[in-house]
Motif scaffolding. Structure first.
Motif, PDB file in Angstrom:
ATOM      1  N   ILE A  22       4.893   8.193  -6.574  1.00  0.00           N
ATOM      2  CA  ILE A  22       3.540   7.805  -5.823  1.00  0.00           C
ATOM      3  C   ILE A  22       3.260   8.591  -4.608  1.00  0.00           C
ATOM      4  N   SER A  23       2.057   8.601  -4.185  1.00  0.00           N
ATOM      5  CA  SER A  23       1.437   9.546  -3.124  1.00  0.00           C
ATOM      6  C   SER A  23       1.775   9.074  -1.827  1.00  0.00           C
ATOM      7  N   VAL A  24       2.975   9.118  -1.000  1.00  0.00           N
ATOM      8  CA  VAL A  24       3.583   8.728  -0.147  1.00  0.00           C
ATOM      9  C   VAL A  24       3.207   9.819   1.044  1.00  0.00           C
ATOM     10  N   GLU A  38      -2.927   3.229  -4.852  1.00  0.00           N
ATOM     11  CA  GLU A  38      -2.529   4.552  -5.311  1.00  0.00           C
ATOM     12  C   GLU A  38      -3.624   5.451  -5.685  1.00  0.00           C
ATOM     13  N   ARG A  51       5.302   6.011 -10.831  1.00  0.00           N
ATOM     14  CA  ARG A  51       4.203   5.124 -11.339  1.00  0.00           C
ATOM     15  C   ARG A  51       4.783   4.871 -12.944  1.00  0.00           C
ATOM     16  N   SER A  93      -4.870   1.175  -8.374  1.00  0.00           N
ATOM     17  CA  SER A  93      -3.626   0.278  -8.418  1.00  0.00           C
ATOM     18  C   SER A  93      -2.770   0.556  -9.500  1.00  0.00           C
ATOM     19  N   THR A 141       0.786  -1.053   0.007  1.00  0.00           N
ATOM     20  CA  THR A 141       0.053  -0.136   0.123  1.00  0.00           C
ATOM     21  C   THR A 141       0.936   1.315   0.123  1.00  0.00           C
ATOM     22  N   VAL A 142       0.297   2.351  -0.209  1.00  0.00           N
ATOM     23  CA  VAL A 142       1.141   3.670  -0.266  1.00  0.00           C
ATOM     24  C   VAL A 142       1.949   3.813   0.991  1.00  0.00           C
ATOM     25  N   VAL A 150       1.498  -1.154  -6.278  1.00  0.00           N
ATOM     26  CA  VAL A 150       1.118  -0.388  -5.176  1.00  0.00           C
ATOM     27  C   VAL A 150      -0.769  -0.483  -5.246  1.00  0.00           C
ATOM     28  N   VAL A 199       5.082   1.089   1.449  1.00  0.00           N
ATOM     29  CA  VAL A 199       6.149   0.791   0.363  1.00  0.00           C
ATOM     30  C   VAL A 199       7.699   1.007   1.052  1.00  0.00           C
TER      31      VAL A 199
END
Length: 75
Positions: free
Chosen positions: A73-75, A50, A66, A54, A30-31, A47, A34
């Motif tokens: 990615i949106s962490v 995201e 991505r 996904s 998952t975000v 992921v 990671v």
């Protein structure tokens, strides 16, 4: 298949379907879970949550990006 090809498949835990197709499955995260991109340069992950759905992502050594648009990615 050659012995070398079968050795490569076994080393990566891949399955030989008996045809020219090899199925590979990326590890799922998952975000929020990671791993550090610096730990896995050139790594590829899946992921599952995201933004936008996904996606496969690759590590450039700094960020997980991505494969669809190379955005981090949106962490």
């Amino acid at each position: 298949r050659s012995v070398a090809w079968k050795t490569i498949l076994e080393a990566f835990g891949l399955a030989d379907s008996g045809t020219s197709v090899v199925i590979w499955q990326a590890a799922t995260y998952t975000v929020a879970t990671v791993p550090s991109a610096a730990t896995y340069p050139r790594g590829v992950i899946y992921v599952s949550n995201e933004v936008g759905g996904s996606v496969l992502a690759f590590s450039d050594g700094t960020s997980w990006r991505r494969v669809t648009d190379r955005a981090a990615i949106s962490v």
